[in-house]
Scaffold this motif. Structure first.
Motif, PDB file in Angstrom:
ATOM      1  N   LEU A   1     -56.176  14.422 -36.687  1.00 42.64           N
ATOM      2  CA  LEU A   1     -57.216  14.862 -35.756  1.00 42.64           C
ATOM      3  C   LEU A   1     -56.620  15.221 -34.389  1.00 42.64           C
ATOM      4  O   LEU A   1     -57.071  16.163 -33.741  1.00 42.64           O
ATOM      5  N   ILE A   2     -55.615  14.478 -33.960  1.00 42.38           N
ATOM      6  CA  ILE A   2     -54.959  14.788 -32.681  1.00 42.38           C
ATOM      7  C   ILE A   2     -54.269  16.147 -32.753  1.00 42.38           C
ATOM      8  O   ILE A   2     -54.299  16.932 -31.789  1.00 42.38           O
ATOM      9  N   GLN A   3     -53.653  16.451 -33.890  1.00 41.02           N
ATOM     10  CA  GLN A   3     -53.001  17.755 -34.059  1.00 41.02           C
ATOM     11  C   GLN A   3     -54.036  18.882 -34.027  1.00 41.02           C
ATOM     12  O   GLN A   3     -53.769  19.976 -33.506  1.00 41.02           O
ATOM     13  N   GLN A   4     -55.214  18.622 -34.538  1.00 41.30           N
ATOM     14  CA  GLN A   4     -56.280  19.626 -34.551  1.00 41.30           C
ATOM     15  C   GLN A   4     -56.941  19.757 -33.186  1.00 41.30           C
ATOM     16  O   GLN A   4     -57.385  20.842 -32.805  1.00 41.30           O
TER      17      GLN A   4
ATOM     18  N   GLY B   1     -53.716   1.577 -30.209  1.00 35.93           N
ATOM     19  CA  GLY B   1     -53.942   2.209 -28.907  1.00 35.93           C
ATOM     20  C   GLY B   1     -52.651   2.365 -28.128  1.00 35.93           C
ATOM     21  O   GLY B   1     -52.353   3.433 -27.581  1.00 35.93           O
ATOM     22  N   TRP B   2     -51.881   1.280 -28.057  1.00 31.72           N
ATOM     23  CA  TRP B   2     -50.589   1.318 -27.358  1.00 31.72           C
ATOM     24  C   TRP B   2     -49.679   2.382 -27.962  1.00 31.72           C
ATOM     25  O   TRP B   2     -49.099   3.186 -27.240  1.00 31.72           O
ATOM     26  N   TRP B   3     -49.573   2.414 -29.297  1.00 32.26           N
ATOM     27  CA  TRP B   3     -48.664   3.352 -29.964  1.00 32.26           C
ATOM     28  C   TRP B   3     -49.076   4.799 -29.713  1.00 32.26           C
ATOM     29  O   TRP B   3     -48.246   5.637 -29.355  1.00 32.26           O
TER      30      TRP B   3
ATOM     31  N   GLN C   1     -48.485   6.033 -26.181  1.00 28.56           N
ATOM     32  CA  GLN C   1     -47.070   6.310 -25.923  1.00 28.56           C
ATOM     33  C   GLN C   1     -46.649   7.656 -26.508  1.00 28.56           C
ATOM     34  O   GLN C   1     -45.868   8.393 -25.907  1.00 28.56           O
ATOM     35  N   HIS C   2     -47.172   7.973 -27.675  1.00 31.19           N
ATOM     36  CA  HIS C   2     -46.736   9.183 -28.375  1.00 31.19           C
ATOM     37  C   HIS C   2     -47.598  10.406 -28.071  1.00 31.19           C
ATOM     38  O   HIS C   2     -47.173  11.537 -28.308  1.00 31.19           O
ATOM     39  N   HIS C   3     -48.810  10.180 -27.558  1.00 32.83           N
ATOM     40  CA  HIS C   3     -49.715  11.285 -27.211  1.00 32.83           C
ATOM     41  C   HIS C   3     -50.354  10.986 -25.851  1.00 32.83           C
ATOM     42  O   HIS C   3     -51.554  10.693 -25.762  1.00 32.83           O
ATOM     43  N   PRO C   4     -49.588  11.067 -24.779  1.00 35.98           N
ATOM     44  CA  PRO C   4     -50.094  10.675 -23.455  1.00 35.98           C
ATOM     45  C   PRO C   4     -51.237  11.545 -22.935  1.00 35.98           C
ATOM     46  O   PRO C   4     -51.908  11.151 -21.972  1.00 35.98           O
ATOM     47  N   ASN C   5     -51.484  12.681 -23.560  1.00 36.13           N
ATOM     48  CA  ASN C   5     -52.543  13.571 -23.066  1.00 36.13           C
ATOM     49  C   ASN C   5     -53.931  13.232 -23.611  1.00 36.13           C
ATOM     50  O   ASN C   5     -54.930  13.745 -23.110  1.00 36.13           O
ATOM     51  N   ILE C   6     -53.996  12.392 -24.641  1.00 37.72           N
ATOM     52  CA  ILE C   6     -55.312  12.046 -25.170  1.00 37.72           C
ATOM     53  C   ILE C   6     -55.892  10.877 -24.376  1.00 37.72           C
ATOM     54  O   ILE C   6     -55.161  10.115 -23.734  1.00 37.72           O
ATOM     55  N   CYS C   7     -57.203  10.767 -24.425  1.00 37.57           N
ATOM     56  CA  CYS C   7     -57.897   9.631 -23.813  1.00 37.57           C
ATOM     57  C   CYS C   7     -58.147   8.600 -24.912  1.00 37.57           C
ATOM     58  O   CYS C   7     -58.878   8.881 -25.869  1.00 37.57           O
ATOM     59  N   TYR C   8     -57.524   7.445 -24.806  1.00 38.81           N
ATOM     60  CA  TYR C   8     -57.659   6.417 -25.840  1.00 38.81           C
ATOM     61  C   TYR C   8     -58.102   5.113 -25.177  1.00 38.81           C
ATOM     62  O   TYR C   8     -57.363   4.503 -24.419  1.00 38.81           O
TER      63      TYR C   8
END
Length: 280
Positions: free
Chosen positions: A77-80, A97-99, A102-109
């Motif tokens: 879903l993040i890739q989409q 959430g932590w992982w 770290q790997h997708h800092p642009n998303i809001c989690y």
């Protein structure tokens, strides 16, 4: 003002257990591995080993299966949707959430749990993510849950994710929860709900033992833990009735063994399933 709480708030001990098992598996951070979790893992280790040998699976094997499937679908879903927003409810000591931050800092989690567990998770996160947003703290069965959705931008897609949660409630209360997610998320550009569930172990030769084990878990967690569904079709109907427009049930044999996809409407014997529901 005293925060409103429902009677369904006594299952946090399982969060300590699962948090430690994820750490043992090498997919978590030491900050999420508590002494209580270590003790619980040691206590049930002999039972888990027996189950893996004679039942064909255990709590810790299903933990790995469900965590892997949920993470894979969230990654997809993040890739989409690079602007994706995520709310993990009943987050416990999950490293997800932590992982993903770290790997997708642009998303809001954002993460959410009951007050005591939210405070425990916040303290753990402060050790490794000092600038992380506060863990949200509400009871899912109170009106406060609706306010959580106001934290997010309805013009962007939203994913609600839960793991190891929905079997702990009686069916009417589970319907209330899923209906609330569908209703509160109805104004978002897209709403996705990813969760796991444990189906009735109808295809397992040791179903009676599994049932008795579930009664013990019900007693220990002071919850209504139960198996509510026997077939994927029953799950789909339940989620449709709650307001979702598309529902997919994914079983580990489908996910890890692509040759079994033609049997997706049958119970394939797995101890845990993953659900992907959307409002489109």
């Amino acid at each position: 003002m005293t925060q409103q709480l429902s009677k369904h708030r006594h299952i946090s001990f399982t969060a300590h257990y699962t948090g430690y098992i994820w750490y043992q598996m090498g997919i978590s951070h030491p900050a999420f591995a508590t002494a209580k979790g270590k003790t619980l893992a040691a206590l049930v280790h002999p039972i888990e080993s027996w189950a893996e040998k004679y039942v064909g699976g255990s709590m810790r094997t299903t933990l790995k299966q469900r965590h892997t499937m949920l993470d894979a679908h969230l990654e997809e879903l993040i890739q989409q949707h690079p602007d994706l927003q995520v709310l993990e409810i009943a987050c416990g000591l999950s490293p997800r959430g932590w992982w993903f931050r770290q790997h997708h800092p642009n998303i809001c989690y954002r993460e959410l749990d009951l007050p005591d567990m939210a405070a425990t998770k916040q303290a753990a996160l402060q050790q490794i993510e000092p600038h992380v947003d506060d863990v949200l703290s509400v009871d899912l069965f109170t009106e406060a849950f609706a306010n959580v959705f106001k934290v997010f931008d309805p013009k962007r897609p939203l994913v609600i994710i839960s793991e190891g949660l929905i079997n702990y409630f009686e069916k009417p209360l589970l319907q209330q929860l899923i209906q609330a997610i569908a209703t509160y998320g109805s104004d978002f550009k897209e709403l996705h709900y990813l969760t796991d569930l444990y189906p009735e172990p109808t295809q397992n030769k040791l179903a009676t033992i599994i049932w008795n084990s579930s009664r013990l878990l019900k007693l220990m967690s002071r919850s209504a833990f139960s198996f509510h569904f026997k077939t994927p079709a029953e799950v789909e109907s339940f989620f449709y009735e709650a307001g979702f427009k598309q529902v997919d049930v994914l079983q580990p044999k489908q996910f890890f063994d692509q040759t079994r996809l033609e049997n997706d409407h049958q119970h394939l014997g797995d101890l845990v399933w993953m659900i992907r529901a959307t409002n489109k």
